[in-house]
Scaffold this motif. Structure first.
Motif, PDB file in Angstrom:
ATOM      1  N   LYS A   1      10.115 -48.576  12.505  1.00  0.00           N
ATOM      2  CA  LYS A   1      11.209 -48.976  13.448  1.00  0.00           C
ATOM      3  C   LYS A   1      11.054 -50.213  14.077  1.00  0.00           C
ATOM      4  CE  LYS A   1      14.822 -47.023  16.639  1.00  0.00           C
ATOM      5  NZ  LYS A   1      15.274 -45.999  17.215  1.00  0.00           N
ATOM      6  N   PRO A   2      11.858 -51.138  13.946  1.00  0.00           N
ATOM      7  CA  PRO A   2      11.616 -52.526  14.484  1.00  0.00           C
ATOM      8  C   PRO A   2      11.511 -52.506  16.046  1.00  0.00           C
ATOM      9  CG  PRO A   2      13.683 -52.851  13.577  1.00  0.00           C
ATOM     10  CD  PRO A   2      12.932 -51.397  13.164  1.00  0.00           C
ATOM     11  N   SER A   3      12.172 -51.600  16.799  1.00  0.00           N
ATOM     12  CA  SER A   3      12.307 -51.617  18.367  1.00  0.00           C
ATOM     13  C   SER A   3      12.553 -50.065  18.530  1.00  0.00           C
ATOM     14  CB  SER A   3      13.412 -52.551  18.697  1.00  0.00           C
ATOM     15  OG  SER A   3      13.321 -52.506  20.067  1.00  0.00           O
ATOM     16  N   VAL A   4      11.673 -49.485  19.215  1.00  0.00           N
ATOM     17  CA  VAL A   4      11.647 -48.034  19.604  1.00  0.00           C
ATOM     18  C   VAL A   4      12.201 -48.028  21.086  1.00  0.00           C
ATOM     19  CG1 VAL A   4       9.768 -47.375  18.247  1.00  0.00           C
ATOM     20  CG2 VAL A   4       9.251 -47.998  20.723  1.00  0.00           C
ATOM     21  N   GLN A   5      12.814 -46.830  21.192  1.00  0.00           N
ATOM     22  CA  GLN A   5      13.758 -46.585  22.473  1.00  0.00           C
ATOM     23  C   GLN A   5      12.978 -45.198  23.248  1.00  0.00           C
ATOM     24  OE1 GLN A   5      17.407 -46.044  20.503  1.00  0.00           O
ATOM     25  NE2 GLN A   5      18.180 -47.751  21.552  1.00  0.00           N
ATOM     26  N   TRP A   6      13.181 -45.083  24.266  1.00  0.00           N
ATOM     27  CA  TRP A   6      12.361 -43.964  25.029  1.00  0.00           C
ATOM     28  C   TRP A   6      12.838 -42.623  24.527  1.00  0.00           C
ATOM     29  CZ3 TRP A   6      14.900 -39.975  27.800  1.00  0.00           C
ATOM     30  CH2 TRP A   6      14.104 -39.174  28.625  1.00  0.00           C
ATOM     31  N   SER A   7      14.195 -42.726  23.695  1.00  0.00           N
ATOM     32  CA  SER A   7      14.506 -41.526  23.095  1.00  0.00           C
ATOM     33  C   SER A   7      13.955 -41.143  21.874  1.00  0.00           C
ATOM     34  CB  SER A   7      16.233 -41.580  22.971  1.00  0.00           C
ATOM     35  OG  SER A   7      16.489 -42.616  22.109  1.00  0.00           O
ATOM     36  N   ASP A   8      13.172 -41.976  21.449  1.00  0.00           N
ATOM     37  CA  ASP A   8      12.443 -41.875  20.119  1.00  0.00           C
ATOM     38  C   ASP A   8      11.303 -40.846  20.279  1.00  0.00           C
ATOM     39  OD1 ASP A   8      13.187 -45.204  18.981  1.00  0.00           O
ATOM     40  OD2 ASP A   8      14.338 -43.211  18.512  1.00  0.00           O
TER      41      ASP A   8
ATOM     42  N   HIS B   1      -2.340 -40.487   9.720  1.00  0.00           N
ATOM     43  CA  HIS B   1      -3.395 -41.141  10.256  1.00  0.00           C
ATOM     44  C   HIS B   1      -3.455 -41.097  11.562  1.00  0.00           C
ATOM     45  CE1 HIS B   1      -3.639 -42.229   5.855  1.00  0.00           C
ATOM     46  NE2 HIS B   1      -2.702 -42.853   5.963  1.00  0.00           N
ATOM     47  N   ASN B   2      -2.100 -41.283  12.371  1.00  0.00           N
ATOM     48  CA  ASN B   2      -2.289 -41.464  13.772  1.00  0.00           C
ATOM     49  C   ASN B   2      -1.651 -40.044  14.165  1.00  0.00           C
ATOM     50  OD1 ASN B   2      -0.645 -43.810  12.447  1.00  0.00           O
ATOM     51  ND2 ASN B   2      -2.166 -44.511  13.580  1.00  0.00           N
ATOM     52  N   HIS B   3      -2.719 -39.565  15.098  1.00  0.00           N
ATOM     53  CA  HIS B   3      -2.238 -38.211  15.885  1.00  0.00           C
ATOM     54  C   HIS B   3      -1.359 -38.468  16.999  1.00  0.00           C
ATOM     55  CE1 HIS B   3      -2.792 -34.269  17.178  1.00  0.00           C
ATOM     56  NE2 HIS B   3      -3.236 -34.624  18.305  1.00  0.00           N
ATOM     57  N   HIS B   4      -1.586 -39.618  17.713  1.00  0.00           N
ATOM     58  CA  HIS B   4      -0.851 -39.696  18.968  1.00  0.00           C
ATOM     59  C   HIS B   4      -0.576 -41.422  19.109  1.00  0.00           C
ATOM     60  CE1 HIS B   4      -0.053 -38.784  23.497  1.00  0.00           C
ATOM     61  NE2 HIS B   4       1.052 -39.208  22.783  1.00  0.00           N
ATOM     62  N   VAL B   5       0.498 -41.846  19.278  1.00  0.00           N
ATOM     63  CA  VAL B   5       1.116 -43.273  19.282  1.00  0.00           C
ATOM     64  C   VAL B   5       1.632 -43.348  20.599  1.00  0.00           C
ATOM     65  CG1 VAL B   5       2.342 -44.997  18.517  1.00  0.00           C
ATOM     66  CG2 VAL B   5       1.002 -43.498  16.855  1.00  0.00           C
ATOM     67  N   ILE B   6       1.345 -44.353  21.493  1.00  0.00           N
ATOM     68  CA  ILE B   6       2.000 -44.719  22.744  1.00  0.00           C
ATOM     69  C   ILE B   6       2.424 -45.954  22.713  1.00  0.00           C
ATOM     70  CG2 ILE B   6       1.546 -44.693  25.116  1.00  0.00           C
ATOM     71  CD1 ILE B   6      -0.856 -42.817  24.859  1.00  0.00           C
ATOM     72  N   LEU B   7       3.822 -46.163  23.019  1.00  0.00           N
ATOM     73  CA  LEU B   7       4.336 -47.467  22.800  1.00  0.00           C
ATOM     74  C   LEU B   7       5.288 -47.794  23.975  1.00  0.00           C
ATOM     75  CD1 LEU B   7       5.359 -47.843  18.942  1.00  0.00           C
ATOM     76  CD2 LEU B   7       3.370 -48.858  20.090  1.00  0.00           C
ATOM     77  N   SER B   8       5.734 -49.188  24.327  1.00  0.00           N
ATOM     78  CA  SER B   8       6.424 -49.354  25.156  1.00  0.00           C
ATOM     79  C   SER B   8       7.819 -49.596  24.805  1.00  0.00           C
ATOM     80  CB  SER B   8       6.170 -50.442  25.901  1.00  0.00           C
ATOM     81  OG  SER B   8       4.846 -50.478  26.620  1.00  0.00           O
ATOM     82  N   GLU B   9       8.935 -49.324  25.391  1.00  0.00           N
ATOM     83  CA  GLU B   9      10.212 -49.667  24.801  1.00  0.00           C
ATOM     84  C   GLU B   9      10.202 -51.008  24.192  1.00  0.00           C
ATOM     85  OE1 GLU B   9      13.269 -48.693  27.646  1.00  0.00           O
ATOM     86  OE2 GLU B   9      14.085 -47.044  26.294  1.00  0.00           O
ATOM     87  N   ALA B  10      11.008 -51.322  23.146  1.00  0.00           N
ATOM     88  CA  ALA B  10      11.175 -52.523  22.254  1.00  0.00           C
ATOM     89  C   ALA B  10       9.860 -52.968  21.529  1.00  0.00           C
ATOM     90  CB  ALA B  10      11.575 -53.425  23.384  1.00  0.00           C
ATOM     91  N   ALA B  11       8.923 -52.150  21.464  1.00  0.00           N
ATOM     92  CA  ALA B  11       8.066 -52.440  20.514  1.00  0.00           C
ATOM     93  C   ALA B  11       8.083 -51.697  19.280  1.00  0.00           C
ATOM     94  CB  ALA B  11       6.601 -51.650  21.211  1.00  0.00           C
TER      95      ALA B  11
ATOM     96  N   THR C   1       2.647 -37.756  17.105  1.00  0.00           N
ATOM     97  CA  THR C   1       3.315 -37.505  18.147  1.00  0.00           C
ATOM     98  C   THR C   1       3.558 -38.852  18.772  1.00  0.00           C
ATOM     99  OG1 THR C   1       2.261 -35.494  19.044  1.00  0.00           O
ATOM    100  CG2 THR C   1       3.296 -36.531  20.762  1.00  0.00           C
ATOM    101  N   LEU C   2       4.726 -39.372  18.818  1.00  0.00           N
ATOM    102  CA  LEU C   2       5.269 -40.729  19.569  1.00  0.00           C
ATOM    103  C   LEU C   2       5.442 -40.511  21.065  1.00  0.00           C
ATOM    104  CD1 LEU C   2       5.639 -43.621  19.233  1.00  0.00           C
ATOM    105  CD2 LEU C   2       8.021 -43.074  18.480  1.00  0.00           C
ATOM    106  N   SER C   3       5.069 -41.070  21.952  1.00  0.00           N
ATOM    107  CA  SER C   3       5.494 -41.202  23.317  1.00  0.00           C
ATOM    108  C   SER C   3       5.597 -42.781  23.613  1.00  0.00           C
ATOM    109  CB  SER C   3       4.200 -40.796  24.273  1.00  0.00           C
ATOM    110  OG  SER C   3       3.872 -39.504  23.747  1.00  0.00           O
ATOM    111  N   VAL C   4       7.208 -42.709  24.044  1.00  0.00           N
ATOM    112  CA  VAL C   4       7.632 -44.128  24.409  1.00  0.00           C
ATOM    113  C   VAL C   4       7.918 -44.255  26.084  1.00  0.00           C
ATOM    114  CG1 VAL C   4       9.351 -45.833  24.105  1.00  0.00           C
ATOM    115  CG2 VAL C   4       8.588 -44.095  22.256  1.00  0.00           C
ATOM    116  N   SER C   5       7.181 -45.184  26.362  1.00  0.00           N
ATOM    117  CA  SER C   5       7.396 -45.377  27.935  1.00  0.00           C
ATOM    118  C   SER C   5       8.579 -46.397  28.087  1.00  0.00           C
ATOM    119  CB  SER C   5       6.363 -45.742  28.499  1.00  0.00           C
ATOM    120  OG  SER C   5       5.803 -46.854  28.067  1.00  0.00           O
ATOM    121  N   SER C   6       9.297 -46.017  29.049  1.00  0.00           N
ATOM    122  CA  SER C   6      10.592 -46.981  29.450  1.00  0.00           C
ATOM    123  C   SER C   6      10.147 -48.230  30.508  1.00  0.00           C
ATOM    124  CB  SER C   6      11.638 -46.226  30.154  1.00  0.00           C
ATOM    125  OG  SER C   6      11.247 -45.568  31.295  1.00  0.00           O
TER     126      SER C   6
END
Lengths: 113, 114
Positions: free
Chosen positions: A78-85, A7-17, A108-113
């Motif tokens: 995943k309870p807490s994402v990292q930039w490397s994810d 369902h999600n094409h692009h997800v943008i999260l901050s680290e630890a989210a 596509t998952l984009s994680v910002s540090s």
């Protein structure tokens, strides 16, 4: 024919989210379920798989997924994402009747540090 | 850890030309696959191969496509007369067994048809 919906094409999260990526499949019989990850410039790698037994499966790098048969779902968490994810995540299914692995369109998952 | 290797990593060809994409599956695996991913779209199944013959193929895998295992290690995908719409990333994969064995993928070959 079987199909897989992500369902999600692009997800943008901050680290630890916390992360949850949705996956639904359409097939009435027994299925084998997979999540693959593709890091930038790399090949598809298996994150985790479900064949039978405990519907909560744990994979590499702290990922887990829950198979809910009544909802035809296999969501990745995943309870807490990292930039490397940061990567593309693919849900996939096979049935016991065949060998073809049917993929979803990917998230596509984009994680910002 | 053993891995699936694919060559070349990038192939550019002109429309109408034949291309051969090469793959070396993991040595003790019995099932071999080709998938493709057109830019921005999902990974699509093309064909599976077992015991020296095609075990399953999709609608995409028409007469322009063929696969071969010419020796004990290589697994090739041939496109006889390439079209612009064949431009995609082509992934080779192998697995130990059938539907409950995870697939191990190669890095892919990016095919660009001009």
């Amino acid at each position: 024919a079987q199909s897989v919906s992500q369902h999600n094409h692009h997800v943008i999260l901050s680290e630890a989210a916390s992360l949850e990526l949705g996956c639904n499949y359409s097939y009435g019989g027994t299925v084998n379920l997979f999540w693959y990850v593709q890091y930038p410039g790399q090949h598809l790698q298996l994150l985790l798989k479900y064949f039978s037994g405990d519907p909560l499966v744990k994979g590499i790098k702290g990922f887990e997924a829950e198979f809910i048969k009544s909802k035809f779902s296999f969501n990745l968490r995943k309870p807490s994402v990292q930039w490397s994810d940061t990567a593309e995540y693919f849900c996939a299914v096979t049935t016991q009747a065949g060998t073809a692995l049917i993929f979803g369109k990917g998230t596509t998952l984009s994680v910002s540090s | 850890e053993p891995e699936v290797t694919q060559t070349p990593s990038h192939q550019v060809t002109q429309m109408g030309q034949e291309v051969i994409l090469r793959c070396v599956p993991i040595s003790n695996h019995l099932y071999f696959y080709w998938y493709r991913q057109i830019l921005g779209q999902k990974v699509e199944f093309l064909v599976s191969f077992y015991n020296n013959e095609i075990s399953e193929k999709s609608e995409i895998f028409d007469d322009q496509f063929s696969v071969e295992r010419p020796d004990g290690s290589n697994f090739t995908l041939k496109i006889r007369s390439t079209k612009l719409e064949d431009s995609a990333m082509y992934f080779c994969a192998s697995s130990e067994g059938a539907s409950n064995s995870p697939l191990h993928f190669g890095n892919g070959t990016r095919l660009t048809v001009t």
